[in-house]
Design a protein around this motif. Structure first.
Motif, PDB file in Angstrom:
ATOM      1  N   PRO A 166      16.339 -46.180 -18.514  1.00 28.00           N
ATOM      2  CA  PRO A 166      17.358 -46.330 -17.580  1.00 28.00           C
ATOM      3  C   PRO A 166      18.618 -46.731 -18.172  1.00 28.00           C
ATOM      4  O   PRO A 166      18.604 -47.545 -18.936  1.00 28.00           O
ATOM      5  CB  PRO A 166      16.640 -47.302 -16.602  1.00 28.00           C
ATOM      6  CG  PRO A 166      15.585 -48.090 -17.211  1.00 28.00           C
ATOM      7  CD  PRO A 166      15.297 -47.406 -18.206  1.00 28.00           C
ATOM      8  N   LYS A 167      19.805 -46.341 -17.703  1.00 21.98           N
ATOM      9  CA  LYS A 167      20.901 -46.857 -18.378  1.00 21.98           C
ATOM     10  C   LYS A 167      21.317 -48.053 -17.818  1.00 21.98           C
ATOM     11  O   LYS A 167      21.122 -48.541 -16.457  1.00 21.98           O
ATOM     12  CB  LYS A 167      22.092 -45.877 -17.686  1.00 21.98           C
ATOM     13  CG  LYS A 167      21.991 -44.365 -18.180  1.00 21.98           C
ATOM     14  CD  LYS A 167      23.102 -43.345 -17.739  1.00 21.98           C
ATOM     15  CE  LYS A 167      22.934 -41.898 -18.070  1.00 21.98           C
ATOM     16  NZ  LYS A 167      24.073 -41.297 -17.807  1.00 21.98           N
ATOM     17  N   PRO A 168      21.796 -48.834 -18.678  1.00 17.69           N
ATOM     18  CA  PRO A 168      22.080 -50.193 -18.264  1.00 17.69           C
ATOM     19  C   PRO A 168      23.330 -50.362 -17.226  1.00 17.69           C
ATOM     20  O   PRO A 168      24.384 -49.425 -17.367  1.00 17.69           O
ATOM     21  CB  PRO A 168      22.581 -51.043 -19.671  1.00 17.69           C
ATOM     22  CG  PRO A 168      22.971 -49.613 -20.551  1.00 17.69           C
ATOM     23  CD  PRO A 168      22.111 -48.617 -20.272  1.00 17.69           C
TER      24      PRO A 168
ATOM     25  N   GLN B 116      -0.493 -40.084 -17.563  1.00 16.89           N
ATOM     26  CA  GLN B 116       0.518 -40.556 -17.933  1.00 16.89           C
ATOM     27  C   GLN B 116       0.126 -42.024 -18.873  1.00 16.89           C
ATOM     28  O   GLN B 116      -0.796 -42.503 -18.804  1.00 16.89           O
ATOM     29  CB  GLN B 116       1.568 -41.205 -17.020  1.00 16.89           C
ATOM     30  CG  GLN B 116       1.220 -42.166 -16.050  1.00 16.89           C
ATOM     31  CD  GLN B 116       2.249 -42.695 -15.365  1.00 16.89           C
ATOM     32  OE1 GLN B 116       3.453 -42.068 -15.403  1.00 16.89           O
ATOM     33  NE2 GLN B 116       2.229 -43.697 -14.505  1.00 16.89           N
ATOM     34  N   HIS B 117       1.061 -42.081 -20.227  1.00 18.85           N
ATOM     35  CA  HIS B 117       0.652 -43.104 -21.084  1.00 18.85           C
ATOM     36  C   HIS B 117       1.966 -43.377 -21.664  1.00 18.85           C
ATOM     37  O   HIS B 117       2.538 -42.782 -22.341  1.00 18.85           O
ATOM     38  CB  HIS B 117      -0.251 -42.884 -21.851  1.00 18.85           C
ATOM     39  CG  HIS B 117      -0.720 -43.750 -22.899  1.00 18.85           C
ATOM     40  ND1 HIS B 117      -1.445 -45.056 -22.727  1.00 18.85           N
ATOM     41  CD2 HIS B 117      -0.495 -43.867 -24.237  1.00 18.85           C
ATOM     42  CE1 HIS B 117      -1.590 -45.819 -23.802  1.00 18.85           C
ATOM     43  NE2 HIS B 117      -0.991 -45.164 -24.677  1.00 18.85           N
ATOM     44  N   ASN B 118       2.460 -44.977 -21.486  1.00 14.76           N
ATOM     45  CA  ASN B 118       3.525 -45.307 -22.390  1.00 14.76           C
ATOM     46  C   ASN B 118       4.889 -44.279 -22.075  1.00 14.76           C
ATOM     47  O   ASN B 118       5.556 -44.207 -22.853  1.00 14.76           O
ATOM     48  CB  ASN B 118       3.239 -45.657 -23.591  1.00 14.76           C
ATOM     49  CG  ASN B 118       2.300 -46.684 -23.862  1.00 14.76           C
ATOM     50  OD1 ASN B 118       2.136 -47.561 -23.170  1.00 14.76           O
ATOM     51  ND2 ASN B 118       1.665 -46.711 -25.152  1.00 14.76           N
ATOM     52  N   GLY B 119       4.873 -44.032 -20.796  1.00 16.65           N
ATOM     53  CA  GLY B 119       6.164 -43.182 -20.610  1.00 16.65           C
ATOM     54  C   GLY B 119       5.965 -41.642 -20.784  1.00 16.65           C
ATOM     55  O   GLY B 119       6.758 -41.080 -20.568  1.00 16.65           O
TER      56      GLY B 119
END
Length: 252
Positions: free
Chosen positions: A122-124, A100-103
């Motif tokens: 992620p949802k606020p 994985q890298h930067n998401g």
């Protein structure tokens, strides 16, 4: 992410290429002689750590994975982002390799296939709603009462009081009234022939003559008179559609 041995092998190959350029010219011409005997592969089953390019795979974030087959059942994938190598995944022993890298998540399967996805943000968290009990409530404004819509008069068509098929095959419809009696004449196909009332008591159609007759005491009759060629006979009907009289003209 990490840089693996393929980068080191690439650097070693590049160093060997530079050294070959520094050899004397006689060595270059010597290449035209017999081919050298093949070098025996190592006995550890790695085929001399040689990799064969298999295919390119576009990843979920637009990066590129170059997949190599390193041997039977062994694959590796170089991950490039913006033209730079950011990681190498190696699948051995029938197990997938992860990175994985930067998401960006990349999985190299044992059969050489590549799967990738990008983490979603992620949802606020929703902001807490203010307590409505702490705020003064406005006074309710009464809604205006809508005015009643006046009823529209429906265009009703009066049905005929009686209906009779005349001797010529046309149809007469009788509408009773003490002051405004009316007869509507229609053809066999429904076409309108004419209307008879006290102001317009006579109508003609294809040699036939139709008359609205005032018999007195608000009693009215319809007379249908045949064509002169047919003898000018006449039939008289009351407003119930019944034949009440029939006259046969005397021929000379």
């Amino acid at each position: 992410m990490r840089v693996t041995r393929r980068s080191a092998r690439t650097a070693a190959v590049a160093t060997g290429a530079v050294a070959a350029l520094l050899l004397p010219a006689a060595g270059a011409f010597a290449a035209d002689g017999p081919d050298p005997a093949p070098t025996a592969a190592p006995s550890d089953g790695t085929a001399g750590d040689q990799s064969v390019f298999w295919r390119n795979v576009d990843l979920a974030d637009g990066s590129l994975a170059k997949v190599y087959q390193d041997g039977p059942g062994r694959f590796s994938a170089d991950i490039y982002a913006g033209g730079s190598l950011i990681d190498t995944l190696t699948s051995t022993g029938g197990k997938p390799a992860y990175g994985q890298h930067n998401g960006l998540h990349v999985v190299l399967q044992p059969d050489g296939t590549v799967r990738s996805w990008v983490e979603t943000a992620p949802k606020p968290k929703p902001e807490p709603k203010p307590d409505p009990s702490t705020k003064p409530r406005p006074k309710p404004v009464p809604k205006p009462v809508p005015k009643p819509v006046p009823e529209q008069k429906k265009n009703t068509v009066r049905a005929a009081d009686a209906r009779m098929t005349l001797p010529d095959g046309n149809v007469a419809k009788f509408f009773k009234s003490k002051s405004r009696p009316r007869v509507e004449l229609t053809a066999k196909n429904g076409g309108h022939i004419g209307s008879l009332d006290l102001k317009h008591p006579t109508a003609a159609h294809h040699g036939w003559t139709f008359k609205l007759v005032d018999a007195g005491k608000h009693q009215y009759k319809l007379a249908a008179i045949d064509t002169p060629k047919q003898g000018a006979n006449s039939w008289v009907y009351d407003f119930q559609g019944k034949l009440v009289e029939k006259y046969v003209a005397q021929r000379a």
